[in-house]
Design a protein around this motif. Structure first.
Motif, short mmCIF file in Angstrom:
data_model
loop_
_atom_site.label_atom_id
_atom_site.label_comp_id
_atom_site.label_asym_id
_atom_site.label_seq_id
_atom_site.Cartn_x
_atom_site.Cartn_y
_atom_site.Cartn_z
N ARG A 11 0.77 -1.11 0.04
CA ARG A 11 -0.11 -0.03 -0.02
C ARG A 11 1.00 1.27 -0.14
NH1 ARG A 11 -4.97 -0.97 3.83
NH2 ARG A 11 -4.98 1.22 3.97
N ARG A 12 0.42 2.10 -0.77
CA ARG A 12 1.14 3.58 -0.85
C ARG A 12 0.28 4.79 -0.51
NH1 ARG A 12 2.36 2.81 -6.31
NH2 ARG A 12 4.08 1.44 -6.45
N GLU A 13 0.77 5.48 0.51
CA GLU A 13 -0.15 6.38 1.01
C GLU A 13 0.00 7.68 -0.21
OE1 GLU A 13 1.17 7.91 4.86
OE2 GLU A 13 0.97 5.65 5.59
N VAL A 14 -0.86 8.41 -0.02
CA VAL A 14 -1.15 9.64 -0.89
C VAL A 14 0.14 10.37 -0.75
CG1 VAL A 14 -2.31 11.67 -1.58
CG2 VAL A 14 -3.60 9.71 -0.85
N GLY A 15 1.02 10.72 -2.12
CA GLY A 15 2.12 11.62 -1.83
C GLY A 15 3.42 10.61 -1.81
N GLU A 16 3.44 9.52 -1.25
CA GLU A 16 4.65 8.48 -1.14
C GLU A 16 5.34 8.12 -2.45
OE1 GLU A 16 5.55 4.17 0.71
OE2 GLU A 16 3.74 4.97 1.07
N ARG A 17 6.57 8.36 -2.54
CA ARG A 17 7.44 8.08 -3.68
C ARG A 17 7.30 6.65 -4.05
NH1 ARG A 17 9.85 12.22 -6.08
NH2 ARG A 17 10.14 14.07 -5.20
N ASP A 62 -4.12 6.44 2.56
CA ASP A 62 -3.81 5.92 1.23
C ASP A 62 -4.67 5.71 0.32
OD1 ASP A 62 -3.72 2.48 2.89
OD2 ASP A 62 -5.14 3.24 1.29
N ALA A 63 -4.35 5.72 -0.84
CA ALA A 63 -5.29 5.61 -2.09
C ALA A 63 -6.36 4.92 -2.05
CB ALA A 63 -4.30 5.68 -3.32
N GLY A 64 -6.24 3.53 -1.38
CA GLY A 64 -7.13 2.63 -1.21
C GLY A 64 -8.28 3.31 -0.51
N GLU A 65 -7.96 3.75 0.69
CA GLU A 65 -8.91 4.27 1.46
C GLU A 65 -9.84 5.49 0.79
OE1 GLU A 65 -6.02 5.20 4.77
OE2 GLU A 65 -6.35 3.41 5.50
N VAL A 66 -9.02 6.39 0.29
CA VAL A 66 -9.74 7.51 -0.50
C VAL A 66 -10.66 6.80 -1.63
CG1 VAL A 66 -9.58 9.48 -2.03
CG2 VAL A 66 -7.92 9.13 -0.04
N ILE A 69 -13.74 5.54 -0.11
CA ILE A 69 -15.06 6.40 -0.04
C ILE A 69 -15.58 6.71 -1.06
CG2 ILE A 69 -14.98 8.68 0.91
CD1 ILE A 69 -12.97 7.79 3.07
N ILE A 70 -14.69 7.28 -2.16
CA ILE A 70 -15.52 7.62 -3.62
C ILE A 70 -16.50 6.46 -3.95
CG2 ILE A 70 -14.77 8.16 -6.02
CD1 ILE A 70 -14.25 10.37 -3.96
N ASP A 71 -16.07 5.15 -3.82
CA ASP A 71 -17.02 4.21 -4.40
C ASP A 71 -18.15 4.16 -3.42
OD1 ASP A 71 -15.05 3.41 -6.16
OD2 ASP A 71 -14.26 1.72 -5.07
N LYS A 72 -18.23 4.51 -2.18
CA LYS A 72 -19.24 4.44 -1.39
C LYS A 72 -20.19 5.65 -1.84
CE LYS A 72 -17.38 2.30 2.85
NZ LYS A 72 -16.84 2.85 4.01
N LEU A 73 -19.70 6.85 -2.11
CA LEU A 73 -20.42 7.89 -2.81
C LEU A 73 -21.08 7.56 -3.89
CD1 LEU A 73 -21.16 10.92 -2.81
CD2 LEU A 73 -19.07 11.17 -4.14
N TRP A 87 -19.85 15.64 1.91
CA TRP A 87 -20.05 14.07 2.25
C TRP A 87 -18.75 13.51 2.05
CZ3 TRP A 87 -19.49 9.31 0.67
CH2 TRP A 87 -19.94 8.26 1.21
N VAL A 88 -17.96 13.83 1.00
CA VAL A 88 -16.82 13.06 0.87
C VAL A 88 -15.71 13.55 1.85
CG1 VAL A 88 -14.61 12.88 -0.55
CG2 VAL A 88 -17.07 12.39 -1.48
N CYS A 89 -15.61 14.65 2.24
CA CYS A 89 -14.64 15.31 3.13
C CYS A 89 -15.05 15.00 4.58
CB CYS A 89 -14.59 16.88 3.13
SG CYS A 89 -13.86 17.37 1.42
N ALA A 90 -16.41 14.57 5.01
CA ALA A 90 -16.69 14.21 6.22
C ALA A 90 -16.21 12.91 6.40
CB ALA A 90 -17.95 14.29 6.52
N ALA A 91 -16.29 12.04 5.31
CA ALA A 91 -16.14 10.57 5.39
C ALA A 91 -14.61 10.62 5.55
CB ALA A 91 -16.63 9.91 4.17
N LEU A 92 -13.80 11.28 4.59
CA LEU A 92 -12.34 11.35 4.86
C LEU A 92 -11.88 11.68 6.17
CD1 LEU A 92 -11.69 13.04 1.42
CD2 LEU A 92 -10.97 10.66 1.85
N SER A 93 -12.49 12.59 6.67
CA SER A 93 -12.08 13.22 7.97
C SER A 93 -12.29 12.08 9.36
CB SER A 93 -12.74 14.31 8.53
OG SER A 93 -12.52 15.00 9.68
N LYS A 94 -13.47 11.37 8.97
CA LYS A 94 -13.91 10.23 9.61
C LYS A 94 -13.02 9.21 9.50
CE LYS A 94 -17.57 7.23 10.94
NZ LYS A 94 -19.08 6.97 10.59
#
Length: 115
Positions: A11-17, A62-66, A69-73, A87-94
């Motif tokens: 898994r890679r986090e957002v912004g990880e090289r 990480d990208a998978g988590e993001v 959430i987009i898939d749930k939307l 809705w997306v921002c609240a889910a990301l924050s949660k």
């Protein structure tokens, strides 16, 4: 040689090289933009999802988590969600609270020290 089993990618986090020196962030941005673009048009959200606002809230996940959430939307649909950006921002924050990620984001990954 590996018994035919599928290999899982780390898994890679957002912004990880990436190992090759390229940046995963640009791939992530491109894919997130593609998904949000589709939801804003064919997905029925009528340009109600603000990419810039969403990307600012993604830091530390990480990208998978993001994408989950987009898939749930997408599954909930435009008829059920009045303000998809919020809705997306609240889910990301949660998700960040659940995972112990601090801050609004702005591209920091979980592996970066605070301060």
């Amino acid at each position: 040689a590996d018994g035919g089993g599928a290999r899982l990618k780390p898994r890679r986090e957002v912004g990880e090289r990436r190992r090759g020196g390229g940046e995963a962030k640009s791939d992530f941005h491109r894919e997130l933009g593609r998904r949000i673009g589709w939801l804003n048009t064919e997905g029925g959200f009528d340009n109600g999802i603000n990419f810039t606002t969403v990307i600012e809230e993604c830091g530390g996940l990480d990208a998978g988590e993001v994408f989950e959430i987009i898939d749930k939307l997408h599954m909930r649909g435009h008829r059920e969600i009045r303000d998809p950006t919020s809705w997306v921002c609240a889910a990301l924050s949660k998700s960040k609270r659940f995972l112990g990620v601090k801050g609004k984001g702005k591209g920091k990954s979980r592996s970066e020290p605070e301060g």
